[in-house]
Write a protein that holds these residues in place. Structure first.
Motif, PDB file in Angstrom:
ATOM      1  N   TRP A 295       0.873  -1.194  -0.076  1.00  0.00           N
ATOM      2  CA  TRP A 295      -0.066   0.044   0.030  1.00  0.00           C
ATOM      3  C   TRP A 295       0.908   1.396  -0.008  1.00  0.00           C
ATOM      4  N   ASN A 296       0.213   2.296  -0.326  1.00  0.00           N
ATOM      5  CA  ASN A 296       1.167   3.627  -0.379  1.00  0.00           C
ATOM      6  C   ASN A 296       0.570   4.429   0.971  1.00  0.00           C
ATOM      7  N   TYR A 297       1.611   4.893   1.794  1.00  0.00           N
ATOM      8  CA  TYR A 297       1.239   5.293   3.042  1.00  0.00           C
ATOM      9  C   TYR A 297       1.683   6.855   3.037  1.00  0.00           C
ATOM     10  N   LYS A 298       1.188   7.792   3.665  1.00  0.00           N
ATOM     11  CA  LYS A 298       1.765   8.963   4.256  1.00  0.00           C
ATOM     12  C   LYS A 298       2.119   9.142   5.711  1.00  0.00           C
ATOM     13  N   PHE A 299       3.255   8.993   6.103  1.00  0.00           N
ATOM     14  CA  PHE A 299       3.831   8.982   7.577  1.00  0.00           C
ATOM     15  C   PHE A 299       4.091  10.252   7.877  1.00  0.00           C
ATOM     16  N   GLU A 300       3.878  10.666   9.014  1.00  0.00           N
ATOM     17  CA  GLU A 300       4.468  11.730   9.891  1.00  0.00           C
ATOM     18  C   GLU A 300       5.095  11.519  11.109  1.00  0.00           C
ATOM     19  N   TYR A 301       6.219  12.174  11.479  1.00  0.00           N
ATOM     20  CA  TYR A 301       6.837  12.135  12.714  1.00  0.00           C
ATOM     21  C   TYR A 301       7.210  13.653  13.026  1.00  0.00           C
ATOM     22  N   GLN A 302       6.653  13.801  14.355  1.00  0.00           N
ATOM     23  CA  GLN A 302       6.929  15.182  14.950  1.00  0.00           C
ATOM     24  C   GLN A 302       6.583  16.217  13.399  1.00  0.00           C
ATOM     25  N   ASP A 303       7.444  16.982  13.113  1.00  0.00           N
ATOM     26  CA  ASP A 303       7.115  17.780  11.916  1.00  0.00           C
ATOM     27  C   ASP A 303       7.638  17.479  10.592  1.00  0.00           C
ATOM     28  N   LYS A 304       8.098  16.126  10.666  1.00  0.00           N
ATOM     29  CA  LYS A 304       8.717  15.649   9.395  1.00  0.00           C
ATOM     30  C   LYS A 304       7.387  14.841   8.632  1.00  0.00           C
ATOM     31  N   LYS A 305       7.517  14.723   7.411  1.00  0.00           N
ATOM     32  CA  LYS A 305       6.548  14.205   6.667  1.00  0.00           C
ATOM     33  C   LYS A 305       6.999  13.333   5.469  1.00  0.00           C
ATOM     34  N   PHE A 306       6.439  12.105   5.193  1.00  0.00           N
ATOM     35  CA  PHE A 306       7.078  11.350   4.360  1.00  0.00           C
ATOM     36  C   PHE A 306       5.955  10.608   3.515  1.00  0.00           C
ATOM     37  N   VAL A 307       6.256  10.359   2.212  1.00  0.00           N
ATOM     38  CA  VAL A 307       4.987   9.550   1.637  1.00  0.00           C
ATOM     39  C   VAL A 307       5.987   7.979   1.056  1.00  0.00           C
ATOM     40  N   GLU A 308       5.520   7.018   1.565  1.00  0.00           N
ATOM     41  CA  GLU A 308       6.265   5.610   1.304  1.00  0.00           C
ATOM     42  C   GLU A 308       5.081   5.064   0.043  1.00  0.00           C
ATOM     43  N   ASN A 309       5.659   4.721  -1.115  1.00  0.00           N
ATOM     44  CA  ASN A 309       5.049   4.285  -2.049  1.00  0.00           C
ATOM     45  C   ASN A 309       5.104   2.535  -2.060  1.00  0.00           C
ATOM     46  N   ASN A 310       5.715   2.046  -1.215  1.00  0.00           N
ATOM     47  CA  ASN A 310       5.618   0.563  -1.107  1.00  0.00           C
ATOM     48  C   ASN A 310       5.704  -0.024   0.149  1.00  0.00           C
ATOM     49  N   VAL A 311       4.808   0.374   1.016  1.00  0.00           N
ATOM     50  CA  VAL A 311       4.920  -0.399   2.433  1.00  0.00           C
ATOM     51  C   VAL A 311       4.381  -1.662   2.146  1.00  0.00           C
ATOM     52  N   PHE A 312       5.079  -2.625   3.133  1.00  0.00           N
ATOM     53  CA  PHE A 312       4.509  -3.962   3.056  1.00  0.00           C
ATOM     54  C   PHE A 312       3.583  -4.278   4.274  1.00  0.00           C
ATOM     55  N   VAL A 313       2.337  -4.667   4.156  1.00  0.00           N
ATOM     56  CA  VAL A 313       1.254  -5.219   5.132  1.00  0.00           C
ATOM     57  C   VAL A 313       1.346  -6.521   5.238  1.00  0.00           C
ATOM     58  N   VAL A 314       2.060  -7.147   6.208  1.00  0.00           N
ATOM     59  CA  VAL A 314       2.279  -8.545   6.022  1.00  0.00           C
ATOM     60  C   VAL A 314       1.885  -9.381   7.323  1.00  0.00           C
ATOM     61  N   ASP A 315       1.635 -10.591   7.161  1.00  0.00           N
ATOM     62  CA  ASP A 315       1.292 -11.465   8.556  1.00  0.00           C
ATOM     63  C   ASP A 315       2.535 -11.557   9.485  1.00  0.00           C
ATOM     64  N   SER A 316       2.455 -11.838  10.636  1.00  0.00           N
ATOM     65  CA  SER A 316       3.552 -11.905  11.575  1.00  0.00           C
ATOM     66  C   SER A 316       4.417 -12.832  11.189  1.00  0.00           C
ATOM     67  N   THR A 317       4.356 -13.742  10.431  1.00  0.00           N
ATOM     68  CA  THR A 317       5.192 -14.995   9.927  1.00  0.00           C
ATOM     69  C   THR A 317       6.129 -14.526   8.900  1.00  0.00           C
ATOM     70  N   PHE A 318       6.052 -13.288   8.392  1.00  0.00           N
ATOM     71  CA  PHE A 318       6.856 -12.682   7.495  1.00  0.00           C
ATOM     72  C   PHE A 318       8.521 -12.757   7.774  1.00  0.00           C
ATOM     73  N   PHE A 319       8.537 -12.477   8.967  1.00  0.00           N
ATOM     74  CA  PHE A 319       9.907 -12.229   9.450  1.00  0.00           C
ATOM     75  C   PHE A 319      10.566 -13.833   9.846  1.00  0.00           C
ATOM     76  N   ASP A 320       9.741 -14.730  10.050  1.00  0.00           N
ATOM     77  CA  ASP A 320      10.099 -16.041  10.110  1.00  0.00           C
ATOM     78  C   ASP A 320      10.428 -16.887   8.846  1.00  0.00           C
ATOM     79  N   ILE A 321       9.855 -16.483   7.854  1.00  0.00           N
ATOM     80  CA  ILE A 321      10.005 -16.939   6.621  1.00  0.00           C
ATOM     81  C   ILE A 321      11.363 -16.571   6.057  1.00  0.00           C
TER      82      ILE A 321
END
Length: 792
Positions: free
Chosen positions: A100-126
């Motif tokens: 998915w494409n997400y727009k994130f904010e942290y404090q006064d910083k703003k970012f747009v990420e065009n390739n966010v992985f939305v995954v099951d918890s097993t992703f880092f096990d595999i």
């Protein structure tokens, strides 16, 4: 003994420094080029092997037929995961990946990420992705948590500790629980942020089998052959998708076949819809492997020709050594040691050349070729190269030199070098065959790439700027569109949720008055896209604000018209899913939205005004002018409405051409290797020209004494080379035709093999050969005949 042999080798090296340096230059370039080629091949075959359990990991792929629409994709739906667990005890773990494409904010910083992985918890096990900070196990098993890569954490937090920091996406907060290493380049997918799929109740546990928004990966238990899963897939499909009514689906002409793709085969063997990135092509890798081997052989042939060319100068040395008791085996050993010594020196210089050129080569092909100097296999490979070049390049000169008859050479009888001159001629012909094939290949690959990138696209990709991240200004879409349109350099502005180079959504459809269902690839646009992309309408018209009913209108391509089958398609009504009917107002000529490796699919364009809050892209057609100034002006307009989110853009031609990254890399490498192969072959010609001139020294003197001109003698000496070049071309043409005709068969649209692809390399090979031998022949033809008659 070895010490004495080395001393003689070094002495001869210094004595014939010019020939020795020429030999080393040819071997050095040949070895360096072949090493770079081998590194590229090893890199391509190394994809995803960094994963600890790579041999157990597989991806699900779909091969389906829906009516008359073929579907080849990686996309699967949410219910697959639990159903696969239930049906296959052979499966250890499953993970689904949505992007998915997400727009994130942290404090006064703003970012747009065009390739966010939305995954099951097993992703880092595999997948093996080492954790640098934070939790090391059970990652993403809680809602609203995120894992960042090292580079992303640095971008968001600088040197601050990112663990437990909160990054916001609209009104949703995600807690950073871990930082992992960036995935290496030899991975078939990459991400910057991964968030927990469990955060989305109703999406991760959806029961909708028709909503395919995931790529699904499996890890099998140890010692399970994935082919046993493939064999059981028909039963799985029958139970969960056909619900026991397979025969009815088949009777309607439908099928839904599933199969597994082993993880380590995806990069070179998969090119279906839903790929994360542009994969490589096995055929191109084999081309470069063969070229690398042949260039190494060409370098060895040079050594043979140069060594035999200088053999006359060592005739007396061999005669004296034989007189004092040296045996033929000892002489062969001496000359082979010299050859291996030359190979060793050349290898050291080649490795220096490789290290110096590797950054440039990595930039040229957009890869990261790494040399692991702690790998024993690497040193075994280098040792093999030394032995191969040393033995292959040295065995024939060793046999020739050791066969000299001492009584002849010591009396000045002028023994000829070798009793089989045909072998040297064959070697030169072989060099030119390879060179001509490579030059022909360069022309063919260049023209095929031009066809892929520029011909029969159905749209004009030049001078179009794509503005991304419009989700950050969705309440100001029309306002910013108007402001952009008012810029002096802007010709047209359109808004669309897709543009060429991005896969389209595939949706089920039915036509009023027609039985059965079919699928169309779809996207949404406004009424200006045809002006921006210069689309070609074969029937009807495009969307227009003058028609209030156009929000429920639809435009299809020629393939869709052919699929639906109405004689007069205009005004006919189509229905997608449970929505209302839309009427066809136009037929556009086929648009190549995907790579030309794919067939043109039936497609429909829907009016974007029929959607509420549509996300998408601005497509801006610009005129001539300074690109930097244009981008600055667009950035200024963007900043007025974006609330601090960065301006992100791409040029459409560059974005679209990235679909053919593999072909562009192949073209660059083949072009560079062709030049180097020709250069190395020319070094061999210099040696052979010198050898022939030495052999004909007395003949030249006699001819000049009887009045032969320098031009006549030069032509006489060049005649043999011309004959070899002609023979080489006659051999190279059918080889090049067969080889590259087979390569072109990998494309749905291919260039024709034209006569000039072969004629031009022939002319080039003649010019190169004549220039190469020209200096030596002219020098020899101008020599004083008195000196020539004193020779020998």
């Amino acid at each position: 003994m070895i010490r004495a042999l080395l001393k003689i080798t070094i002495r001869n090296f210094k004595k014939q420094l010019g020939f020795s340096l020429l030999n080393i230059l040819g071997l050095t370039i040949g070895i360096a080029v072949s090493i770079i080629g081998f590194l590229y091949v090893l890199n391509e075959f190394s994809y995803d092997k960094f994963n600890k359990d790579a041999d157990r990991i597989h991806r699900i792929a779909i091969d389906a037929l829906f009516g008359t629409t073929e579907i080849h994709q990686t996309w699967t739906s949410a219910p697959y995961a639990q159903a696969l667990y239930d049906y296959f005890p052979e499966i250890d773990k499953i993970t689904r990946i949505a992007t998915w494409n997400y727009k994130f904010e942290y404090q006064d910083k703003k970012f747009v990420e065009n390739n966010v992985f939305v995954v099951d918890s097993t992703f880092f096990d595999i997948f093996t992705i080492p954790v640098i900070q934070g939790k090391t196990s059970n990652l993403l098993n809680e809602p609203y948590c995120a894992v960042l890569t090292k580079s992303t954490a640095q971008k968001y937090f600088g040197n601050d500790d990112p663990i437990n920091k909160i990054i916001s996406q609209d009104s949703t907060n995600y807690r950073v629980i871990a930082v992992v290493k960036d995935l290496p380049k030899n991975s078939h997918f990459h991400f910057k942020i991964a968030v927990s799929l469990i955060s989305y109740d109703g999406y991760y546990n959806s029961s909708d089998w028709g909503n395919s928004g995931y790529r699904t990966y499996l890890m099998l238990h140890n010692n399970v052959d994935y082919k046993t899963i493939d064999a059981k897939f028909p039963g799985f499909v029958d139970k969960y998708l056909y619900k026991g009514r397979r025969s009815e689906a088949i009777a309607r002409g439908n099928k839904w076949d599933m199969y597994l793709q082993p993880l380590t085969t995806i990069h070179l063997n998969s090119n279906i819809r839903g790929e994360f990135e542009t994969n490589g092509r096995k055929e191109s890798v084999y081309i470069l492997l063969i070229i690398s081997i042949f260039i190494l052989i060409i370098a060895c042939i040079n050594y043979i020709n140069l060594s035999t060319a200088k053999a006359i100068k060592r005739a007396k040395e061999v005669g004296i050594r034989k007189v004092v008791g040296a045996r033929k085996k000892q002489l062969i050993r001496q000359f082979l040691l010299e050859s291996i010594f030359f190979s060793f020196i050349s290898l050291i210089l080649a490795m220096m050349l490789v290290e110096l050129s590797r950054p440039l080569y990595n930039e040229l092909i957009n890869k990261s070729l790494i040399i692991n100097y702690t790998d024993l296999g690497f040193f075994i490979g280098l040792a093999s190269i030394i032995l191969f070049t040393g033995l292959f390049g040295g065995i024939y000169p060793a046999m020739v030199l050791s066969a000299f008859r001492p009584i002849v050479v010591l009396k000045g009888g002028g023994q000829k070098v070798g009793k089989s001159p045909w072998l040297r001629n064959v070697l030169v012909i072989f060099q030119f065959v390879i060179s001509v094939v490579l030059i022909v290949g360069t022309f063919i690959i260049s023209n095929q790439l031009n066809l892929l990138q520029n011909k029969n696209l159905g749209f004009n990709k030049e001078k179009v700027i794509i503005i991304k991240n419009t989700s950050t200004i969705k309440n100001s879409i029309q306002v910013i569109k108007n402001d952009i349109a008012n810029l002096a350099f802007v010709q047209e502005v359109a808004y669309s949720n897709r543009f060429p180079g991005i896969s389209l959504s595939n949706r089920g459809c039915m036509a009023e008055g027609r039985d059965g269902r079919f699928t169309l690839n779809t996207f949404y646009s406004d009424e200006k896209l045809d002006d921006v992309l210069k689309l070609n309408l074969s029937k009807g018209r495009y969307f227009s604000k003058e028609y209030g009913t156009d929000s429920m209108a639809i435009i299809i391509n020629e393939e869709a018209e052919k699929l639906i089958g109405f004689k007069d398609i205009l005004g006919k009504r189509l229905k997608f899913g449970s929505g209302g009917f839309k009427h066809v107002i136009g037929v556009v000529k086929n648009i190549r939205y995907e790579s030309k490796h794919q067939k043109v699919h039936p497609m429909a364009i829907l009016n974007i005004n029929s959607r509420s809050n549509p996300s998408g892209y601005f497509a801006v057609r610009v005129g001539h002018g300074n690109q930097t100034r244009m981008i600055n002006e667009l950035t200024r307009v963007w900043d007025q409405y974006s609330s601090g989110f960065p301006f992100d853009y791409a040029f459409l031609d560059e974005q679209y051409d990235s679909l053919y990254m593999n072909e562009m890399q192949t073209k660059k490498v083949v072009l560079a290797f062709s030049f180097l192969a020709v250069f190395i072959a020319c070094l061999g010609l210099i040696g052979l020209a010198s050898y022939i001139a030495q052999q004909k020294t007395k003949e030249i003197g006699i001819r000049k004494t009887f009045g032969a001109s320098a031009t006549t003698i030069a032509l006489m000496l060049s005649r043999g080379f011309s004959k070899w070049v002609i023979i080489a071309n006659l051999i190279a043409w059918p080889i090049a035709w067969y080889f590259f005709d087979h390569w072109l068969n990998n494309f749905t649209e291919r260039c024709q093999l034209k006569w000039w692809y072969f004629a031009l390399p022939t002319i080039m090979s003649f010019i190169i050969a004549w220039i190469t031998v020209g200096y030596q022949t002219i020098k020899t033809s101008r020599a004083n005949p008195v000196d020539a008659l004193k020779y020998e």
